[in-house]
Design an enzyme around this catalytic site. Structure first.
Site, short mmCIF file in Angstrom:
data_model
loop_
_atom_site.label_atom_id
_atom_site.label_comp_id
_atom_site.label_asym_id
_atom_site.label_seq_id
_atom_site.Cartn_x
_atom_site.Cartn_y
_atom_site.Cartn_z
CG ASP A 165 12.67 -8.14 3.62
OD1 ASP A 165 11.67 -8.85 3.87
OD2 ASP A 165 13.06 -7.91 2.47
N GLY A 166 13.00 -10.59 5.76
CA GLY A 166 13.55 -11.95 5.65
C GLY A 166 12.93 -12.98 6.58
NE ARG A 214 13.60 -13.35 1.65
CZ ARG A 214 14.36 -12.27 1.57
NH1 ARG A 214 15.54 -12.35 1.01
NH2 ARG A 214 13.94 -11.13 2.07
NE ARG A 251 5.00 -15.23 4.33
CZ ARG A 251 6.06 -14.55 3.87
NH1 ARG A 251 6.95 -15.15 3.15
NH2 ARG A 251 6.18 -13.26 4.12
CG HIS A 279 5.94 -12.89 10.43
ND1 HIS A 279 6.82 -12.11 9.72
CD2 HIS A 279 4.97 -13.26 9.54
CE1 HIS A 279 6.42 -12.01 8.46
NE2 HIS A 279 5.30 -12.70 8.33
CB SER A 306 5.11 -1.34 4.46
OG SER A 306 4.59 -2.31 3.57
CD1 TRP A 323 -2.37 -1.93 4.70
CD2 TRP A 323 -3.71 -3.33 5.81
NE1 TRP A 323 -2.64 -1.36 5.92
CE2 TRP A 323 -3.46 -2.20 6.63
CE3 TRP A 323 -4.53 -4.35 6.31
CZ2 TRP A 323 -4.00 -2.07 7.90
CZ3 TRP A 323 -5.06 -4.22 7.59
CH2 TRP A 323 -4.79 -3.09 8.36
NE ARG A 380 4.03 -9.09 3.71
CZ ARG A 380 5.22 -9.53 4.06
NH1 ARG A 380 5.35 -10.50 4.93
NH2 ARG A 380 6.30 -9.01 3.54
CG LEU A 440 15.74 2.95 22.65
CD1 LEU A 440 16.76 3.56 21.70
CD2 LEU A 440 15.86 1.43 22.64
CD GLU A 491 26.64 7.30 5.00
OE1 GLU A 491 26.85 6.34 4.24
OE2 GLU A 491 26.94 8.47 4.72
#
Ligand code: FPP
Length: 247
Positions: free
Chosen positions: A24-25, A28, A37, A41, A70, A74, A76, A136, A212
């Site tokens: 997130d972020g 900003r 924006r 991304h 997420s 949608w 946005r 991985l 955690e």
């Protein structure tokens, strides 16, 4: 502390098996620089790439999950949603060979049905091309929501019950877990969220029962190798008792 010292310190103690990231972020980060924006991304995708390479090269842990889109995203602006899908598709096309050579196995978690066709195609190709890799296991959560996942399992349970294959008594925690779209993944040991908000925002819900949680104000494009190692070090300092009493 130099990165190599931090790496050595983190390596000396037990590491998580599955780390999941809420990235997130980006918006900003861009806004703070007077940029659109979408530029946030783009930098966010570079941050993801840097982290995948680091975790893979250093073999820090075998499961990495990135929450890329997420079920709520949608909402946005359409141009931003399209930009994100194009960014992901380009990332997969351009990095597939390198990822594969580094032993990365790609999986996707989420409702694929409503994604653009070309994105679906590149994802399927990448999943197929990397299915034999095991350094991985990279899971991209895409059009994913924690409630969607629980609901999917509930639907499967109902279908099995209707077919006479499942009784209420047989639907134990373990049986339900096996019906989740995340059944193939080990539960996350550590969930990291960047960008300062302290919530799960409909990411892993059932799966997060004993994870955690680590929240950092660092905006996603700035989340680098050192930031990950600091999160791992904090994880290593916590006592995980899974509801039991540790004397
Ligand atoms: C959150 O920032 C970020 C997203 C919704 C998209 C995450 C996608 C990427 C980092 C790029 C693609 C990923 C891979 C795996 C290559 P935000 O827009 O919510 O930021 P804000 O909270 O500052 O507005």
């Amino acid at each position: 502390m130099p990165l190599s010292d931090l790496l050595e310190e983190v390596r000396a103690r037990p590491l998580p098996r599955h780390v999941a990231l809420i990235m997130d972020g980006n918006g900003r980060w861009a806004k703070a620089r007077g940029l659109p924006r979408t530029e946030g991304h783009r930098q966010g995708a570079l941050a993801a790439e840097r982290l995948i390479r680091f975790v893979g090269n250093e073999k820090l842990f075998p499961y990495l999950t990135l929450f890329a889109f997420s079920t709520e995203n949608w909402n946005r602006p359409r141009e931003e949603v399209e930009f994100l899908f194009r960014l992901l598709e380009r990332f997969i096309r351009e990095k597939l060979r390198e990822l594969s050579e580094a032993g990365v196995r790609l999986s996707v978690l989420g409702d694929m049905a409503t994604l653009p066709r070309s994105l679906k195609r590149s994802l399927s190709e990448a999943i197929e091309a990397t299915k034999g890799n095991d350094t991985l296991h990279l899971t991209v959560a895409l059009n994913f929501g924690g409630r969607w996942a629980v609901l999917e399992a509930a639907r499967r349970a109902v279908a099995q019950a209707q077919a006479g294959e499942l009784s209420p008594e047989a639907l134990t925690e373990g049986a339900f877990q096996a019906l989740l779209p995340t059944a193939e993944l080990p539960e996350p040991d550590l969930i990291i969220r960047t960008g300062g908000h302290m919530r799960l925002s409909n990411f892993f819900l059932w799966e997060a029962a004993y994870a955690e949680l680590y929240f950092t104000p660092t905006l996603w494009p700035d989340f680098d190798e050192e930031a990950l190692l600091l999160a791992l070090r904090e994880f290593q300092g916590r006592t995980r008792n899974f509801g039991r009493v540790i004397a």
